[in-house]
Design a protein around this motif. Sequence first.
Motif, mmCIF file in Angstrom:
data_model
loop_
_atom_site.group_PDB
_atom_site.id
_atom_site.type_symbol
_atom_site.label_atom_id
_atom_site.label_comp_id
_atom_site.label_asym_id
_atom_site.label_seq_id
_atom_site.Cartn_x
_atom_site.Cartn_y
_atom_site.Cartn_z
ATOM 1 N N PRO A 1 47.153 28.816 33.406
ATOM 2 C CA PRO A 1 46.517 29.184 32.441
ATOM 3 C C PRO A 1 46.579 30.717 31.534
ATOM 4 N N ALA A 2 46.532 30.564 30.354
ATOM 5 C CA ALA A 2 46.691 31.671 29.619
ATOM 6 C C ALA A 2 45.768 32.941 30.085
ATOM 7 N N ALA A 3 44.630 32.743 30.456
ATOM 8 C CA ALA A 3 43.711 33.709 31.019
ATOM 9 C C ALA A 3 44.349 34.477 32.382
ATOM 10 N N LEU A 4 45.191 33.438 33.182
ATOM 11 C CA LEU A 4 45.862 34.402 34.221
ATOM 12 C C LEU A 4 46.951 35.154 33.711
ATOM 13 N N VAL A 5 47.665 34.734 32.594
ATOM 14 C CA VAL A 5 48.860 35.496 32.188
ATOM 15 C C VAL A 5 48.072 36.832 31.568
ATOM 16 N N ARG A 6 47.020 36.777 30.862
ATOM 17 C CA ARG A 6 46.411 37.973 30.234
ATOM 18 C C ARG A 6 46.081 38.833 31.407
ATOM 19 N N ARG A 7 45.537 38.582 32.513
ATOM 20 C CA ARG A 7 45.103 39.104 33.596
ATOM 21 C C ARG A 7 46.078 39.889 34.175
ATOM 22 N N VAL A 8 47.376 39.223 34.386
ATOM 23 C CA VAL A 8 48.529 39.938 35.012
ATOM 24 C C VAL A 8 48.912 41.028 34.317
ATOM 25 N N VAL A 9 49.431 40.913 32.683
ATOM 26 C CA VAL A 9 49.532 41.888 31.684
ATOM 27 C C VAL A 9 48.597 42.923 31.775
ATOM 28 N N ALA A 10 47.430 42.746 31.812
ATOM 29 C CA ALA A 10 46.427 43.806 31.655
ATOM 30 C C ALA A 10 46.453 44.563 32.883
ATOM 31 N N ALA A 11 46.962 44.202 34.154
ATOM 32 C CA ALA A 11 46.911 44.865 35.342
ATOM 33 C C ALA A 11 48.001 45.830 35.255
ATOM 34 N N VAL A 12 49.391 45.063 34.692
ATOM 35 C CA VAL A 12 50.571 46.131 34.373
ATOM 36 C C VAL A 12 50.076 47.279 33.611
ATOM 37 N N ARG A 13 49.574 46.944 32.530
ATOM 38 C CA ARG A 13 49.342 47.901 31.463
ATOM 39 C C ARG A 13 48.340 48.939 32.013
ATOM 40 N N ALA A 14 47.451 48.572 32.885
ATOM 41 C CA ALA A 14 46.537 49.616 33.277
ATOM 42 C C ALA A 14 47.163 50.415 34.322
ATOM 43 N N GLY A 15 48.460 50.361 34.603
ATOM 44 C CA GLY A 15 48.892 51.363 35.355
ATOM 45 C C GLY A 15 49.562 51.022 36.637
ATOM 46 N N HIS A 16 49.555 49.559 37.033
ATOM 47 C CA HIS A 16 50.124 49.172 38.231
ATOM 48 C C HIS A 16 51.294 48.450 38.055
ATOM 49 N N PRO A 17 52.450 49.040 38.517
ATOM 50 C CA PRO A 17 54.015 48.506 38.021
ATOM 51 C C PRO A 17 54.339 47.332 38.450
ATOM 52 N N ALA A 18 53.814 46.701 39.432
ATOM 53 C CA ALA A 18 54.089 45.438 40.070
ATOM 54 C C ALA A 18 52.799 44.614 40.318
ATOM 55 N N VAL A 19 52.719 43.619 39.887
ATOM 56 C CA VAL A 19 51.431 42.717 39.973
ATOM 57 C C VAL A 19 51.658 41.289 40.295
ATOM 58 N N VAL A 20 51.157 40.645 41.255
ATOM 59 C CA VAL A 20 51.334 39.345 41.517
ATOM 60 C C VAL A 20 49.882 38.668 41.359
ATOM 61 N N PRO A 21 49.666 37.545 41.252
ATOM 62 C CA PRO A 21 48.549 36.805 41.079
ATOM 63 C C PRO A 21 48.392 35.844 42.554
ATOM 64 N N GLY A 22 47.217 35.883 43.146
ATOM 65 C CA GLY A 22 47.219 35.194 44.756
ATOM 66 C C GLY A 22 45.944 34.824 45.016
ATOM 67 N N LEU A 23 45.910 33.468 45.597
ATOM 68 C CA LEU A 23 44.536 32.914 46.144
ATOM 69 C C LEU A 23 44.444 33.199 47.594
ATOM 70 N N PRO A 24 43.128 33.269 48.037
ATOM 71 C CA PRO A 24 42.704 33.582 49.413
ATOM 72 C C PRO A 24 43.401 32.345 50.128
ATOM 73 N N VAL A 25 43.900 32.440 51.539
ATOM 74 C CA VAL A 25 44.333 31.321 52.151
ATOM 75 C C VAL A 25 43.365 30.797 52.922
ATOM 76 N N VAL A 26 43.131 29.272 52.873
ATOM 77 C CA VAL A 26 42.100 28.887 53.391
ATOM 78 C C VAL A 26 42.159 28.115 54.815
ATOM 79 N N ASP A 27 43.463 27.878 55.152
ATOM 80 C CA ASP A 27 43.916 27.570 56.396
ATOM 81 C C ASP A 27 44.137 28.604 57.533
ATOM 82 N N THR A 28 44.004 28.207 58.480
ATOM 83 C CA THR A 28 44.239 29.209 59.550
ATOM 84 C C THR A 28 45.873 29.097 59.774
ATOM 85 N N ILE A 29 46.560 30.250 59.818
ATOM 86 C CA ILE A 29 48.019 30.450 59.580
ATOM 87 C C ILE A 29 48.554 31.032 61.083
ATOM 88 N N LYS A 30 49.510 30.472 61.512
ATOM 89 C CA LYS A 30 50.274 30.836 62.801
ATOM 90 C C LYS A 30 51.558 31.545 62.342
#
Length: 251
Positions: free
Chosen positions: A113-142
Amino acid sequence: MSTLAILTAAGSGTRLGRDLPKALVQVDGVPLVLHAARRLAASGVVDELVVTAPPGATAGVRDLLAADPLVGLPLEVVDGGATRQASVAAGLAHAGADVDVVLVHDAARPFAPAALVRRVVAAVRAGHPAVVPGLPVVDTIKTVSRGEHQTAGAHASEAATAAVEPVTGTPERAVLRAVQTPQGFDRDLLVRAHAAGAARAGADHLAATDDAGLVEALGERVVVVAGDEAAMKITTERDMHLAALYAGRVA
């Protein structure tokens, strides 16, 4: 200064089982690449768009996007490379001199969604040179050790003889994130990361699966912002059915 979005749309989509490139497969009568471009444009923070197209499809993709009133961005469509990494590098080569922030997005995630795009760009322009969106993992990982085979006995049936992967660890789920796109970068950092990793770009088994990985290889800091379930990746036919639930959502 301005923000460029590189939209990677050159994948074959073999696992989707269609006879056309994945980016041109339709949901609700609209190709995935157009869904993705519309949402980038709707964010209001993208100034120009470069799309990497499948071989032989450059003109068709350009016509498709240029004719759509919901895109309405300065647009270039270029040939994609042999790997995703090579495609992003091809798009990055077309960045204008005034571009200082680059988004890299996959047409296989057409409903980010457009809101996610804005969130990523805002974080870069706030001084974070590399920004990725991510979701918490709900499964147990091995984590596993790959390639071991175990035979149940000299006269074991085929069903009783199986490939096994011994577990080597269980990461703490609370610190894991499933990473999505668009990913956002300071332009100079992304150029440097691609230059350093260029030798990996030619082969699938070597190429980076995301641009943040190239930045991490430089030893640079990458940060995560909240992702969105709508930014799911379309890989299989099952994903197509789920994606249809998000087709009407833009914001």
